[in-house]
Design a protein around this motif. Structure first.
Motif, PDB file in Angstrom:
ATOM      1  N   ILE B 259     -55.166 -12.142 -20.720  1.00  0.00           N
ATOM      2  CA  ILE B 259     -55.941 -13.155 -19.999  1.00  0.00           C
ATOM      3  C   ILE B 259     -55.064 -13.965 -19.046  1.00  0.00           C
ATOM      4  O   ILE B 259     -55.460 -14.249 -17.924  1.00  0.00           O
ATOM      5  CB  ILE B 259     -56.651 -14.107 -20.994  1.00  0.00           C
ATOM      6  CG1 ILE B 259     -57.583 -13.308 -21.917  1.00  0.00           C
ATOM      7  CG2 ILE B 259     -57.404 -15.210 -20.256  1.00  0.00           C
ATOM      8  CD1 ILE B 259     -58.748 -12.642 -21.231  1.00  0.00           C
ATOM      9  N   PHE B 260     -53.846 -14.320 -19.497  1.00  0.00           N
ATOM     10  CA  PHE B 260     -53.004 -15.174 -18.652  1.00  0.00           C
ATOM     11  C   PHE B 260     -51.945 -14.385 -17.880  1.00  0.00           C
ATOM     12  O   PHE B 260     -51.222 -14.946 -17.059  1.00  0.00           O
ATOM     13  CB  PHE B 260     -52.356 -16.274 -19.492  1.00  0.00           C
ATOM     14  CG  PHE B 260     -53.381 -17.138 -20.178  1.00  0.00           C
ATOM     15  CD1 PHE B 260     -54.161 -18.019 -19.444  1.00  0.00           C
ATOM     16  CD2 PHE B 260     -53.607 -17.021 -21.542  1.00  0.00           C
ATOM     17  CE1 PHE B 260     -55.135 -18.787 -20.066  1.00  0.00           C
ATOM     18  CE2 PHE B 260     -54.571 -17.780 -22.179  1.00  0.00           C
ATOM     19  CZ  PHE B 260     -55.338 -18.660 -21.436  1.00  0.00           C
ATOM     20  N   GLY B 261     -51.842 -13.096 -18.204  1.00  0.00           N
ATOM     21  CA  GLY B 261     -50.861 -12.267 -17.496  1.00  0.00           C
ATOM     22  C   GLY B 261     -51.509 -11.342 -16.493  1.00  0.00           C
ATOM     23  O   GLY B 261     -51.137 -11.315 -15.323  1.00  0.00           O
ATOM     24  N   ALA B 262     -52.478 -10.576 -16.943  1.00  0.00           N
ATOM     25  CA  ALA B 262     -53.135  -9.604 -16.056  1.00  0.00           C
ATOM     26  C   ALA B 262     -54.590  -9.447 -16.483  1.00  0.00           C
ATOM     27  O   ALA B 262     -54.958  -8.447 -17.098  1.00  0.00           O
ATOM     28  CB  ALA B 262     -52.399  -8.268 -16.119  1.00  0.00           C
ATOM     29  N   PRO B 263     -55.437 -10.421 -16.151  1.00  0.00           N
ATOM     30  CA  PRO B 263     -56.841 -10.322 -16.558  1.00  0.00           C
ATOM     31  C   PRO B 263     -57.510  -9.090 -15.948  1.00  0.00           C
ATOM     32  O   PRO B 263     -57.145  -8.665 -14.859  1.00  0.00           O
ATOM     33  CB  PRO B 263     -57.474 -11.596 -15.991  1.00  0.00           C
ATOM     34  CG  PRO B 263     -56.371 -12.445 -15.517  1.00  0.00           C
ATOM     35  CD  PRO B 263     -55.166 -11.597 -15.326  1.00  0.00           C
ATOM     36  N   GLU B 269     -59.414 -13.819 -13.422  1.00  0.00           N
ATOM     37  CA  GLU B 269     -58.217 -13.981 -12.585  1.00  0.00           C
ATOM     38  C   GLU B 269     -58.386 -15.200 -11.670  1.00  0.00           C
ATOM     39  O   GLU B 269     -57.495 -16.046 -11.547  1.00  0.00           O
ATOM     40  CB  GLU B 269     -58.039 -12.713 -11.734  1.00  0.00           C
ATOM     41  CG  GLU B 269     -56.873 -12.763 -10.780  1.00  0.00           C
ATOM     42  CD  GLU B 269     -55.656 -12.051 -11.327  1.00  0.00           C
ATOM     43  OE1 GLU B 269     -55.778 -10.866 -11.682  1.00  0.00           O
ATOM     44  OE2 GLU B 269     -54.597 -12.682 -11.418  1.00  0.00           O
ATOM     45  N   VAL B 272     -58.222 -18.494 -13.910  1.00  0.00           N
ATOM     46  CA  VAL B 272     -56.923 -18.904 -14.468  1.00  0.00           C
ATOM     47  C   VAL B 272     -55.895 -19.192 -13.369  1.00  0.00           C
ATOM     48  O   VAL B 272     -54.923 -19.904 -13.608  1.00  0.00           O
ATOM     49  CB  VAL B 272     -56.336 -17.897 -15.494  1.00  0.00           C
ATOM     50  CG1 VAL B 272     -57.254 -17.706 -16.674  1.00  0.00           C
ATOM     51  CG2 VAL B 272     -55.989 -16.584 -14.863  1.00  0.00           C
ATOM     52  N   THR B 273     -56.111 -18.662 -12.173  1.00  0.00           N
ATOM     53  CA  THR B 273     -55.182 -18.985 -11.086  1.00  0.00           C
ATOM     54  C   THR B 273     -55.679 -20.154 -10.247  1.00  0.00           C
ATOM     55  O   THR B 273     -55.100 -20.474  -9.204  1.00  0.00           O
ATOM     56  CB  THR B 273     -54.950 -17.763 -10.163  1.00  0.00           C
ATOM     57  OG1 THR B 273     -56.206 -17.347  -9.624  1.00  0.00           O
ATOM     58  CG2 THR B 273     -54.304 -16.613 -10.905  1.00  0.00           C
TER      59      THR B 273
END
Lengths: 233, 277
Positions: B259-263, B269, B272-273
């Motif tokens: 979820i926080f690295g590569a949704p 995406e 969270v960004t």
């Protein structure tokens, strides 16, 4: 105002700086090889001088990345982009060091002619420069499929560079074994070939980082085992 | 899709974007859970599992139904007269909304900590002893109070003034007192609705460290607007999103790194960004 406009703009500037650094490094690699082949000591000195600019640009990019990490606490794609930019700047700076190394070897050789005719080493250089160009393309495209495609295209070229390096080394060993007088000049050329081989490896690293940026996956592009240079005629 | 196209925010998650667990690992589960208030849907058709001894963050923009969802997990929504709930919530594979289940008992086993610390106007001791007392638990209250305050990382700060009012503590200490109060009845799950949003950075760090520590023994479901906090403390995260019709749906549920690295979902995406929300 668009959400995160400032962040996007600064990230874009960092990417542009990576491209700029890539151009500087490509130029240094090309010039160092050209100077080695043509015995152009002035050009070699110029490559050595320009390495400071490369180092400075790397620091500038790294500082920009640290600033964004500190200020924006990025996640997901943004985090991957910044990490990739930092890694690429580092890979490119090291490539610049290898080019500088080749230039220094060229100066150490001075007016002495090379131990053997320079055919395979310039060829290794051409392949390595092409690999650097393509790896930077995959970074800029940010498209997962294209990143994988480019990475796959680099792998056989990396193998070719490894095989040529192996052949250069074998030939130089034979010449050095034949006469101790050949050892110093043979060692110079082995270093030069080694530096090019490392540049090619780092181009592969860049392609791996581009895949990470696009997908979040850590992939080993994985060159096959270096073989003999029999098929590199 | 473009990230600013709100019409494209309404679709629910595809199945491959929802992590699932072996039944033996699951402590709490939502199955096709929908809630409406006075006939207006708030969340719709939400299904996901909470594994034991883990921290699950529920994230999403304001108004996407995060608090509505977390309140379903211990029947808190029933306290709102106009709330209608359909679907199921399973706690240790048993439906918590069955008539056989006592809502008060459920709320002790699935405790809750709210955004603003809400200690009772009683002593520190009595705050923590409240649950065991009203449940008439056959326990040594002194031991329960000390153990709970220790688990909430508050004991050393209050052990010499247990008779002082809970309201005399700082905001961060009050929130840890509320956590100690929830822990005193040995819950299996603690729900937290933005537990650190009203606290200063140091108190927030205490709460975050406490959450990680507690997750060794209980499961924590936490609603937070703070993406860095969610990224720091969670094992898994569930992303909710509401479209123009304001109905929250689960769009992605996965491990922290996903979820926080590569949704997988571009809407996650974008959220969270910080591009939407």
């Amino acid at each position: 105002m668009q959400v995160r406009e400032r962040f996007d703009r600064e990230l874009g500037q960092l990417e542009a700086n990576v491209v700029l650094l890539g151009g500087m490094v490509e130029g240094s690699i090309f010039d160092s090889l050209s100077a080695l082949k043509n015995r152009d000591l002035e050009q070699s000195r110029s490559v050595i001088d320009r390495d400071d600019d490369i180092d400075e640009k790397e620091w500038e990019i790294e500082k920009g990345c640290i600033r964004l990490l500190r200020r924006e606490a990025p996640l997901a794609r943004d985090l991957r982009r910044i990490i990739t930019i930092m890694e690429l700047a580092n890979e490119l700076e090291r490539m610049g060091d290898y080019a500088e190394g080749i230039a220094k070897i060229s100066l150490m050789m001075g007016d002495d002619p090379p131990l053997k005719e320079l055919i395979d080493i310039p060829r290794m250089g051409e392949i390595a420069v092409s690999m650097v160009k393509r790896s930077l393309e995959s970074f800029l495209e940010r498209d997962p499929e294209r990143a994988f495609e480019i990475a796959q295209s680099l792998s056989p070229d990396d193998d070719r560079v490894d095989r040529l390096n192996h052949r250069v080394r074998s030939e130089l060993f034979d010449l050095m074994k034949a006469s101790p007088a050949n050892v110093v000049r043979g060692t110079y050329l082995m270093w030069a070939a080694h530096n090019i081989e490392r540049i090619a490896d780092r181009a592969t690293n860049i392609a791996e980082r581009a895949i990470f940026q696009a997908t979040g996956e850590q992939v080993n592009v994985g060159a096959s085992e270096p073989g003999t240079a029999a098929d590199e005629s | 899709m473009t990230l600013t196209d709100t019409r494209s925010l309404t679709g629910a998650a595809s199945a491959e974007n929802i992590v699932s667990f072996d039944e033996s690992e699951v402590v709490l589960e939502a199955r096709n859970l929908s809630v409406s208030y006075g006939g207006a849907p708030a969340i719709e058709d939400i299904s996901f599992q909470i594994p034991r001894n883990s921290v699950v963050a529920i994230i999403g923009p304001s108004g996407c139904g995060k608090s509505t969802l977390i309140r379903c997990f211990n029947r808190m929504n029933e306290l709102i007269p106009i709330a209608q709930i359909s679907g199921q919530v399973l706690f240790n594979s048993q439906p918590i909304y069955s008539t056989a289940q006592d809502p008060t008992e459920i709320r002790f086993r699935i405790g809750m900590v709210f955004q603003r610390p809400n200690p009772f106007p009683k002593s520190i001791y009595d705050n923590v002893a409240f649950g065991p007392r009203i449940n008439s638990l056959d326990v040594n209250l002194d031991e329960v109070v000390e153990r709970s305050l220790r688990r909430a990382a508050l004991w050393e700060e209050v052990k010499d003034r247990l008779k002082d009012s809970g309201l005399s503590l700082s905001g961060g200490q009050q929130q840890r007192l509320c956590i100690a109060r929830a822990l005193a009845v040995e819950p299996e799950v603690v729900l937290m609705d933005e537990p650190a949003s009203a606290l200063d950075p140091i108190s927030t760090q205490h709460i975050e460290a406490l959450i990680r520590e507690l997750s060794l023994q209980v499961s924590i479901v936490i609603v937070t607007h703070n993406m860095q906090q969610a990224s720091r403390i969670s094992d898994y995260a569930a992303a909710l999103m509401a479209g123009e019709e304001r109905v929250g749906r689960l769009i992605e549920y996965g491990a922290n790194e996903q979820i926080f690295g590569a949704p997988k979902d571009p809407r996650t995406e974008a959220y969270v960004t910080g591009r939407i929300g």
